[in-house]
Design a protein around this motif. Structure first.
Motif, PDB file in Angstrom:
ATOM      1  N   TYR B  17       0.823  -1.204   0.000  1.00 44.89           N
ATOM      2  CA  TYR B  17       0.000   0.000   0.000  1.00 44.89           C
ATOM      3  C   TYR B  17       0.858   1.255   0.000  1.00 44.89           C
ATOM      4  O   TYR B  17       0.680   2.155  -0.820  1.00 44.89           O
ATOM      5  CB  TYR B  17      -0.936  -0.021   1.215  1.00 44.89           C
ATOM      6  N   ARG B  52      -3.360  -6.882  -4.374  1.00 39.47           N
ATOM      7  CA  ARG B  52      -4.793  -6.631  -4.526  1.00 39.47           C
ATOM      8  C   ARG B  52      -5.356  -5.931  -3.300  1.00 39.47           C
ATOM      9  O   ARG B  52      -6.154  -4.995  -3.410  1.00 39.47           O
ATOM     10  CB  ARG B  52      -5.537  -7.947  -4.765  1.00 39.47           C
ATOM     11  N   GLU B  53      -4.928  -6.375  -2.112  1.00 36.36           N
ATOM     12  CA  GLU B  53      -5.426  -5.752  -0.886  1.00 36.36           C
ATOM     13  C   GLU B  53      -5.007  -4.280  -0.812  1.00 36.36           C
ATOM     14  O   GLU B  53      -5.780  -3.428  -0.367  1.00 36.36           O
ATOM     15  CB  GLU B  53      -4.935  -6.541   0.335  1.00 36.36           C
ATOM     16  N   ILE B  56      -7.194  -2.177  -3.262  1.00 38.16           N
ATOM     17  CA  ILE B  56      -8.543  -1.898  -2.771  1.00 38.16           C
ATOM     18  C   ILE B  56      -8.525  -0.657  -1.885  1.00 38.16           C
ATOM     19  O   ILE B  56      -9.402   0.200  -1.967  1.00 38.16           O
ATOM     20  CB  ILE B  56      -9.086  -3.117  -2.005  1.00 38.16           C
ATOM     21  N   GLN B  57      -7.493  -0.548  -1.067  1.00 40.61           N
ATOM     22  CA  GLN B  57      -7.370   0.638  -0.219  1.00 40.61           C
ATOM     23  C   GLN B  57      -7.177   1.895  -1.066  1.00 40.61           C
ATOM     24  O   GLN B  57      -7.790   2.926  -0.810  1.00 40.61           O
ATOM     25  CB  GLN B  57      -6.170   0.489   0.728  1.00 40.61           C
ATOM     26  N   LYS B  60     -10.296   3.145  -2.542  1.00 40.07           N
ATOM     27  CA  LYS B  60     -11.126   3.866  -1.578  1.00 40.07           C
ATOM     28  C   LYS B  60     -10.620   5.289  -1.355  1.00 40.07           C
ATOM     29  O   LYS B  60     -11.389   6.169  -0.976  1.00 40.07           O
ATOM     30  CB  LYS B  60     -11.138   3.115  -0.241  1.00 40.07           C
ATOM     31  N   GLU B  61      -9.325   5.480  -1.560  1.00 42.39           N
ATOM     32  CA  GLU B  61      -8.759   6.812  -1.399  1.00 42.39           C
ATOM     33  C   GLU B  61      -8.924   7.656  -2.645  1.00 42.39           C
ATOM     34  O   GLU B  61      -8.526   8.821  -2.678  1.00 42.39           O
ATOM     35  CB  GLU B  61      -7.268   6.708  -1.060  1.00 42.39           C
ATOM     36  N   ARG B  70     -11.372  -5.762 -15.619  1.00 45.24           N
ATOM     37  CA  ARG B  70     -10.673  -4.935 -16.596  1.00 45.24           C
ATOM     38  C   ARG B  70      -9.306  -4.520 -16.076  1.00 45.24           C
ATOM     39  O   ARG B  70      -8.383  -4.334 -16.857  1.00 45.24           O
ATOM     40  CB  ARG B  70     -11.476  -3.673 -16.902  1.00 45.24           C
ATOM     41  N   LYS B  75      -6.362   7.140 -11.586  1.00 48.58           N
ATOM     42  CA  LYS B  75      -7.496   8.049 -11.766  1.00 48.58           C
ATOM     43  C   LYS B  75      -7.054   9.418 -12.270  1.00 48.58           C
ATOM     44  O   LYS B  75      -6.215  10.070 -11.657  1.00 48.58           O
ATOM     45  CB  LYS B  75      -8.237   8.218 -10.432  1.00 48.58           C
ATOM     46  N   GLN B 166      -5.439  13.287  -3.796  1.00 48.96           N
ATOM     47  CA  GLN B 166      -6.060  13.246  -5.126  1.00 48.96           C
ATOM     48  C   GLN B 166      -5.622  14.416  -6.003  1.00 48.96           C
ATOM     49  O   GLN B 166      -5.510  14.272  -7.223  1.00 48.96           O
ATOM     50  CB  GLN B 166      -7.592  13.236  -4.986  1.00 48.96           C
TER      51      GLN B 166
END
Lengths: 235, 235
Positions: B17, B52-53, B56-57, B60-61, B70, B75, B166
């Motif tokens: 992460y 993968r774990e 996922i975090q 969420k961020e 896909r 982002k 972001q």
DNA sequence: ATTTATCTTAATGTATACACTATTGTGACA
DNA sequence: TGTCACAATAGTGTATACATTAAGATAAAT
């Protein structure tokens, strides 16, 4: 109109996420309770992988805590947590009200869309007359959700819903204990008027006060609760 | 003093992460770029599970998007996204300023703690004189982080940092393009004064305007950028 | 009886095999 | 030459086996 290619097969991770989330919000677990992966595996009849992936999401939402090598714990909500969360919701929803009032003055909102606020407001007023507490709470929730939708800021909406989820348990247990919601209903009517008249500042102020009052109301209840019982149901 | 039992062995999920997050914030990937799990597996030399774990975090961020079947996509941040994010940060940081000003008037803050705001303010003023843009940006960041720390609302801090992450990419690429930060520096000084004098309303207003100006500044730059180049580096 | 050390057990963390599906390439047919 | 059907491939989704470690049990020593 862009339509995203949707698979009609929902993944097991997603299904696990939704199911476990519903279990938590539905108060199927106690605050602070440890949940073994095994229990979730058996309850949902799927393997550990999607369970774990779901739990990581739920941790990010603040509903559970994953302590390394220790397991999954349902997050309790203390008075201090409530204070934090309501301050955040105050600020964010007031911002939503402000943005929406601005949209009104720029004629970016139709009357039909404003009905999404008018309808729950009327329903709250009706529920208040008939003293139907459950109907009142539902209309209240509908109003706030509509406000978040109409302001158009998806991130803001998601953020508020996240914190909403965190206090859901407390609100559930305190619904009967909270005072008569006549004040609160008046707030909604006043807020709607301010939005209608395109007054961002006033709209924001009303919502801010609305939430701050709600916060104090809940904090008082929690305090009383903690005085009569050692283990309150939510913290 | 409660000390949580910490394992000195950090999990691979956590390591993944942090590493992947640092890669994204460090602009190692392009906006919109697809990242195969395989690439991350090879780069970090661990198996798919912790990768993968971690992802996922990160989803969420709001840093990546995982499209079912896909893959993982970095982002992109559009002007509309910037608008959403800055409105949220406006509201939350203004709330932080408000809470902090209240703490001052209730004598809950020591002078030593206020130095955490004074020092970066002075550093910004110095950096402005010597036209050291990088030092200015660092002091600016330090100021806002200190404000979040001092207000004491951990959830609020975490939320702002999430959105900060972001927009990190956009701020990185636009640092040189943004106008002279003299206005911004004055804002900080004025905000600090308002907090010092225990004026919550004024503090909140100043911060609100501060962020709204920053938003407009960035939106203007993005607009110009999109006019001269089809593919901007951030969206 | 109490404390401490060690062992056992059971749970989480990680790797990997297998399942499923979106994508791409190939070839037949129009 | 273009289009459609089908097969091959590669990548994600899920299950499970294996590794590691925290918690509890047992037993020895004081």
């Amino acid at each position: 109109m862009e339509e995203q290619a949707r698979t009609n097969t929902i993944s097991l991770s997603e299904k696990a996420y939704q199911t476990i989330r519903a279990l938590i919000l539905g108060n199927e677990f106690r605050a602070g309770e440890q949940i073994l992966e095994k229990v979730l595996v058996e309850r949902l009849s799927i393997s550990r992988t999607p369970i774990r992936e779901a739990c990581i999401q739920l941790q990010k939402e603040g509903l559970i805590e994953i302590r390394p090598r220790r397991g999954i714990y349902i997050k309790p909500i203390s008075a201090a947590d409530m204070n934090e969360i309501y301050d955040i919701m105050s600020a964010l929803e007031a911002q939503a009200a402000k943005v929406l009032a601005n949209k009104i003055s720029q004629k970016k909102i139709t009357n039909k869309e404003l009905e999404k606020l008018e309808t729950p407001t009327v329903n709250m007023e009706k529920a208040l007359e008939t003293k139907n507490l459950k109907a009142w709470a539902e209309a209240d929730e509908e109003f706030h959700l509509a406000l978040l939708e109409l302001c158009g800021n998806k991130r803001l909406k998601e953020a508020v819903l996240k914190y909403w989820g965190q206090v859901h348990r407390v609100r559930y247990f305190t619904l009967e204990l909270r005072g008569q919601p006549s004040d609160s209903t008046d707030d909604h009517r006043a807020l709607l008027d301010a939005i209608r008249s395109g007054n961002p500042r006033k709209a924001a102020d009303i919502h801010e006060h609305h939430r701050q009052k709600a916060k104090q109301n809940l904090l008082d209840i929690i305090e009383k609760f903690e005085r009569i019982t050692v283990a309150s149901p939510f913290c």
